[in-house]
Design an enzyme around this catalytic site. Structure first.
Site, PDB file in Angstrom:
ATOM      1  N   GLU A 216     -10.320 -35.858 -63.134  1.00 56.64           N
ATOM      2  CA  GLU A 216      -9.189 -35.097 -62.582  1.00 56.64           C
ATOM      3  C   GLU A 216      -9.362 -34.719 -61.122  1.00 56.64           C
ATOM      4  O   GLU A 216      -8.395 -34.639 -60.364  1.00 56.64           O
ATOM      5  CB  GLU A 216      -8.951 -33.821 -63.403  1.00 56.64           C
ATOM      6  CG  GLU A 216      -8.264 -34.048 -64.738  1.00 56.64           C
ATOM      7  CD  GLU A 216      -9.231 -34.336 -65.866  1.00 56.64           C
ATOM      8  OE1 GLU A 216     -10.386 -34.732 -65.579  1.00 56.64           O
ATOM      9  OE2 GLU A 216      -8.862 -34.173 -67.037  1.00 56.64           O
TER      10      GLU A 216
ATOM     11  N   GLU B 282     -10.595 -34.730 -73.262  1.00 57.13           N
ATOM     12  CA  GLU B 282     -10.434 -33.321 -73.632  1.00 57.13           C
ATOM     13  C   GLU B 282      -9.870 -33.187 -75.051  1.00 57.13           C
ATOM     14  O   GLU B 282     -10.262 -32.314 -75.810  1.00 57.13           O
ATOM     15  CB  GLU B 282      -9.534 -32.621 -72.615  1.00 57.13           C
ATOM     16  CG  GLU B 282     -10.204 -32.544 -71.250  1.00 57.13           C
ATOM     17  CD  GLU B 282      -9.285 -31.983 -70.190  1.00 57.13           C
ATOM     18  OE1 GLU B 282      -8.327 -32.686 -69.803  1.00 57.13           O
ATOM     19  OE2 GLU B 282      -9.493 -30.847 -69.757  1.00 57.13           O
TER      20      GLU B 282
END
Ligand SMILES: C[C@H](O)CC(=O)SCCNC(=O)CCNC(=O)[C@H](O)C(C)(C)COP(=O)(O)OP(=O)(O)OC[C@H]1O[C@@H](n2cnc3c(N)ncnc32)[C@H](O)[C@@H]1OP(=O)(O)O
Length: 801
Positions: A131, A111
């Site tokens: 995640e 990210e």
């Protein structure tokens, strides 16, 4: 942990993050990044910025420890980082930023890179957003930027399956702008950044892109299909649908709105029980690699290149498949050419199955099969590094094999057995090589199930254990090291799980209802269905072992015998409690019910001759509480090093639902005292099968969680933070705990089986008191490690004892 910056003569500032071994992102790193980017933006000699991760791995993501906050604490570093760091500092930076990505960029790591204006990667770099496996969703903009870089369909696939891709695929998809060899990576990234600064390359803020999203109806169609799939395949995982909601918000209302949604959803999910459970499993799985007195004594693992497998049945061929797929040469031995051919064909079929399911490429399959050699004698065994015996559970046969192996193999060859129940000392009785005899218990099908139970006897050498642990890691299994006993850790813990349903059925409960209730709890199959898969002959043999070893708590059912008498051996002959037909789903077989009735008559244990009346919740508990009870014994006897090993074993070996965190984690959420009192009540009603173990009773009386290993207590002396965590505070009517989270002390109260924070205290103030308290406690036996919260408060107020 550091963030540094070096500005070169070319005007490029190289900002490096360093937090070995994986450059995990935490609050300090976020602050460091903001500071260095601020400086680089202000400095007139800086034209562009390159972001790198030190040590060959860009970043493994955000610090998962930060998700372990007590319930009720909604503060988190990560949401503000999504806007403050990634948008305001990096993406909206006045100077172009290029990420130089190497090794891996996972979760928050990827990210961070996606917030940059371009990404240059080294070959074979892993890129992914895993995640969801932790119960959360990407929280640093991943749900918004990944669809904008690779398209909605691929982004959803990458997030929902948590499967990383390599940089080569990333380049094709547009996630990576260029690939450069590791040695050239920083240089190539500097040039790329300068080219953006000079407007020779586009300056791309990925949050603002829309070109890869496609039409609204197309995107919504994809999300609808993904939602349907998630409901089917991950029904108890709220993060899957939450992730899709965040993606959709961004598509409907723009990337920034999507970020806000992602942030609010992340905050909620972090508090969920699913997240806590999955995070427990993450750390539990990592802990299995650390075996006291084995991995911490400076031994170096030996390279195991050639392995012999004795027996080409289901287990032997599955183990062989695992090994050859990891580049280990296998000599598969069978007693004659017919069985050998069958074994070799089985391995080929296993590999073909993996190719069909897209798990293995044709090339990998060809290479793996070239490493498989079939043999019918021991002539090649002199050269082997390890042999794994995988024949039927027959003691004299195994003893003879080990005695032969001792003669034909070199003195350094590891001698392993895949037995699931038999005592290793008995297997090695006819040899003088007990130091290199070890259990390598794979779970069926061995090329798919991830667990490897490694069994050590008191004579197995640490080197041999380390070598098998290393092989386990190479073949991508999760190895847990356990001590020798009947059934070892996994089967022994779960033998009550197979017996309790039988007991319930003899008390009058419908067998298909038991299976349904256990499936609703989250197991993929009910226990009777599972018994069908194992077969009743195997069940009978294993039952005998347990009856000999644990006669005080065995339920001697007549049902197995009657099933065999009726010609039912489960899936293997198509007839069990269910009807098994090739190509169709097993269905309950009503013709088994008269056999169940006959067994009920023979056993005659229904109170007053009438079926008992139980709720679904009671059924779950009557099956799982005895399992927890046996797990307590396994822990108490030191068969496993820590309770979390049983969490991993239960999920990976017995398909205990992962979103419940594993058997012991779940048991602690239920509460030891509830489990104890239920078992005590049932033992008085239905007999010693339910009798609570000493360990469970002790924990229930003290109000202590089951998952704190007894042997952990003495070592607490050296670690005052841990001492604090373990200090149980007894007051008159409630259970209270102290817990340290991120340097803060929380007083927790047990309410509705959950621990809720009720007070935050100052660690520095508290520390001297706790140390004094511990010094005092250490003068008493281990069991007296209690003190009252009021007493500590008194010490704090008076500053002295
Ligand atoms: C806001 C964001 O969207 C949220 C996130 O980023 S959540 C995190 C996303 N990242 C992940 O899920 C990756 C998790 N890590 C892994 O899968 C593996 O560690 C890996 C594939 C990166 C590397 O595997 P491997 O080389 O075998 O190293 P491994 O032993 O697992 O890890 C080394 C150490 O780092 C720790 N670690 C790994 N990832 C961590 C993380 N994200 N947070 C905290 N600790 C972590 C491990 O617990 C281990 O600690 P230990 O040595 O004290 O036991």
């Amino acid at each position: 942990m550091t963030v540094t910056m070096e500005v070169g003569n070319d005007g490029v500032a190289v900002v490096s993050i360093s937090n070995p071994p994986l450059n995990i992102i935490n609050a300090a790193m976020i602050a460091g990044l903001k500071e260095k980017f601020g400086e680089a933006t202000r400095r007139s000699d800086v034209k562009a910025i390159v972001l790198i991760g030190k040590g060959g791995r860009f970043s493994g993501g955000f610090d998962i420890n930060a998700f372990k906050k007590p319930s009720g604490d909604t503060s988190s570093d990560e949401p503000s980082a999504s806007i403050d760091l990634i948008v305001n500092t990096i993406e909206d930076c006045k100077k172009p930023v290029v990420a130089a990505v190497e090794g891996l960029a996972l979760g928050g790591g990827l990210e961070l890179a996606m917030g940059c204006h371009a990404r240059i990667a080294a070959p074979k770099t892993q890129l992914g957003l895993p995640e969801l496996t932790l119960g959360v969703i990407p929280g640093l903009g991943g749900t918004q930027r990944l669809p904008r870089l690779v398209g909605v369909s691929k982004a959803v696939e990458m997030m929902l399956f948590s499967k990383p891709i390599l940089s080569e695929e990333g380049k094709l998809l547009g996630l990576i702008d260029d690939i450069a060899p590791s040695k050239e990576l920083v240089r190539a990234s500097r040039l790329f950044a300068l080219e953006i600064a000079n407007r020779c390359k586009p300056w791309v803020r990925s949050l603002h892109r829309t070109d890869k999203i496609g039409s609204l109806s197309e995107a919504q169609g994809l999300l609808r299909a993904a939602r349907e799939q998630a409901k089917r395949t991950a029904p108890n995982m709220p993060q899957h649908l939450a992730c899709l909601d965040a993606v959709e918000e961004g598509i409907l209302h723009g990337g920034f709105k999507g970020l806000l949604k992602e942030t609010s959803v992340s905050k909620e999910l972090v508090q969920s029980n699913t997240t806590k459970a999955l995070i427990n499993l993450f750390f539990a799985q990592r802990a299995t690699a650390k075996v006291p007195s084995i991995t911490d004594i400076g031994l170096k693992p030996k390279h195991v290149k050639k392995v012999g497998i004795i027996g080409g049945g289901i287990m032997g061929s599955g183990i062989a498949t695992s090994l050859i797929l990891s580049n280990i040469t296998v000599f598969l031995k069978e007693i004659n050419s017919e069985y050998l051919l069958k074994g070799m064909k089985s391995v080929e079929a296993n590999i073909e199955g993996l190719v069909t399911r897209g798990k293995v490429t044709r090339d990998m399959a060809r290479k793996a099969l070239s490493l498989l050699k079939g043999v019918s004698d021991y002539s090649e065994f002199k050269e082997l590094d390890m042999v794994i015996e995988a024949v039927i559970e027959d003691v004299p046969l195994k003893q003879d094999i080990f005695s032969d192996l001792e003669k034909v193999c070199s003195s350094h060859c590891i001698l392993a057995t895949n037995t699931s129940t038999i005592d290793l000392n008995v297997i090695g009785e006819k040899t003088n090589s007990q130091d290199r005899i070890i259990g390598a218990h794979f779970f069926s099908p061995a090329h798919i199930m991830p667990l490897l139970e490694i069994i050590q006897t008191e004579k197995t050498s640490p080197q041999v254990i380390l070598d098998l642990l290393t092989v386990g890691k190479i073949i991508k299994k999760v190895p847990i090291v356990v001590r020798n006993c009947t059934g070892f850790a996994v089967n022994r813990t779960f033998f009550p799980y197979m017996q309790a349903p039988q007991l319930l059925v003899h008390l009058g409960v419908d067998l298909f209802r038991v299976d349904r209730v256990i499936r609703n709890f989250g197991f993929p199959l009910g226990p009777f269905h599972l018994q069908d898969l194992g077969g009743y002959r195997l069940g009978k043999a294993a039952g005998k072992e347990y009856a000999n070893a644990f006669p005080d708590r065995i339920f001697r059912s007549t049902l197995n015998e009657l099933m065999l008498k009726d010609g039912r051996n489960g899936k293997s002959n198509g007839k069990g409690f269910y009807i098994h037909k090739k190509g169709s789903k097993p269905i309950p077989d009503p013709s088994v019910l008269p056999i169940v009735d006959e067994s009920r008559k023979l056993m005659n244990i229904m109170p007053g001759g009438k079926p008992i009346s139980v709720t679904d919740e009671e059924i779950t508990e009557m099956v799982l509480f005895p399992t927890v009870n046996e797990a307590c014994r396994v822990l108490d006897e030191g068969v496993v090093a820590r309770a979390s090993d049983l969490d991993v074993a239960s999920v990976l070996g017995m398909s205990f639902p992962s979103y419940r965190g594993g058997l012991m984690f779940w048991a602690d959420t239920v509460g030891p005292s509830r489990i104890y009192s239920s078992l005590k009540k049932w033992s008085e009603m239905y007999g010693s099968f339910f009798k609570p173990s000493r360990y469970l009773e002790e924990r229930a009386m003290k109000g202590m969680p089951l998952s704190i290993a007894a042997e952990a207590t003495p070592s607490l002396k050296s670690n005052s933070k841990l001492i604090l965590e373990r200090l149980l505070l007894s007051t008159t009517d409630e259970r209270e705990w102290l817990s340290i989270r991120d340097g803060e002390i929380w007083k927790l109260k047990q309410i509705d089986n959950g621990m809720l924070p009720v007070l935050k205290l100052c660690y520095d103030q508290m520390q001297p008191c706790i140390e004094q308290c511990f010094a005092l406690c250490s003068m008493f036996p281990k069991d007296s490690l209690f003190c009252s919260f009021e007493l500590i408060q008194f010490w704090m107020a008076h500053g002295t004892l």
